[in-house]
Design an enzyme around this catalytic site. Sequence first.
Site, PDB file in Angstrom:
ATOM      1  N   LEU A   1       0.837  -1.205   0.000  1.00  0.00           N
ATOM      2  CA  LEU A   1       0.000   0.000   0.000  1.00  0.00           C
ATOM      3  C   LEU A   1       0.871   1.255   0.000  1.00  0.00           C
ATOM      4  CD1 LEU A   1      -2.715  -1.032   2.625  1.00  0.00           C
ATOM      5  CD2 LEU A   1      -2.905  -1.064   0.146  1.00  0.00           C
ATOM      6  N   CYS A   2       0.220   2.405  -0.159  1.00  0.00           N
ATOM      7  CA  CYS A   2       0.880   3.711  -0.124  1.00  0.00           C
ATOM      8  C   CYS A   2       1.772   3.810   1.118  1.00  0.00           C
ATOM      9  CB  CYS A   2      -0.173   4.808  -0.092  1.00  0.00           C
ATOM     10  SG  CYS A   2       0.456   6.472   0.132  1.00  0.00           S
ATOM     11  N   PRO A   3       2.995   4.261   1.048  1.00  0.00           N
ATOM     12  CA  PRO A   3       3.651   4.880  -0.114  1.00  0.00           C
ATOM     13  C   PRO A   3       4.541   3.913  -0.894  1.00  0.00           C
ATOM     14  CG  PRO A   3       4.998   5.256   1.813  1.00  0.00           C
ATOM     15  CD  PRO A   3       3.859   4.360   2.250  1.00  0.00           C
ATOM     16  N   MET A   4       4.446   2.597  -0.606  1.00  0.00           N
ATOM     17  CA  MET A   4       5.437   1.665  -1.128  1.00  0.00           C
ATOM     18  C   MET A   4       5.541   1.574  -2.659  1.00  0.00           C
ATOM     19  SD  MET A   4       6.868   1.102   1.560  1.00  0.00           S
ATOM     20  CE  MET A   4       8.110  -0.036   0.997  1.00  0.00           C
TER      21      MET A   4
END
Lengths: 83, 197
Positions: A18-21
């Site tokens: 998920l964000c920010p990955m």
Amino acid sequence: MASTDIEAKVVVDARGLLCPMPVVKTAKAMKELQTGEVLKLISTDRGSVADIPAWAESTNNELIEWHEEAGDFVFHLRKGQGG
Amino acid sequence: MYTSPRAKLVNVSTIGNPVLDEEAVRRIVRSEIEHADAKDPGTASAALIASKGTLDWAYPPLILATTAASLGMEASIFFTFYGLNIVHKDYDRLLKVSPLGNPAMPMPVPMPNLVLGLPGMGPIATKMMQSKFRRKNVTTIRELLDLARDLDVGLIACQMTMDAFGYKADDFIQGVRFGGAAAFLAKARKAHLTLFI
């Protein structure tokens, strides 16, 4: 251009992240590429659909195309000058 | 027809070529952005303040700073007051959520504040959020802190609050530097992006 015609130098698999990955992993992998080389990103994060184009625009890299493929979001990005 | 004043610099000739192709337009736009950025390095800098020490509020500064670094920006976070929890060696134990006085927190069943104030409700709410995050595969605080250091995000702990709370430099994770208001402001005055979180 059909995405199968694009040859990617490196593939970033960010599925399940998920964000920010997805953005962070893309940025890191892009650093290793030369100008003009192509990175393929596979993500399952729906936020990537907005984030990856924004990242590309902001970092001077080119989003060649993106599409949905069996629940995955697939992006092809070309490294730009200084990107 | 509009011609960019820098069109010449980027080698776009409009003579005998009245219609600019896409590549030429891209080149002009790129050059304009580079020119603006070069004149104004503030667009490439982000200075954030993290002032809250709960698990939920630890996320925004870490996510924004690591993403800013991924956008090629120079990013820094100034941890002050309860925000110090985020970079404390014991962050895993210190970062909690409180359901009390937080009507926005999702609960399995509606609960009045009187019940939420009972002993043990805080730890239960924290466990609930931790397991929800794990189930949804949300990036952990540990991963975000590792990333921040890996991406050279400046992590600055507020010396004044450390002294007030009785923290020592040794209480904080590797890579944290220490400073005061001037350390933050010196960075913030050069950054377009400043946020108090």
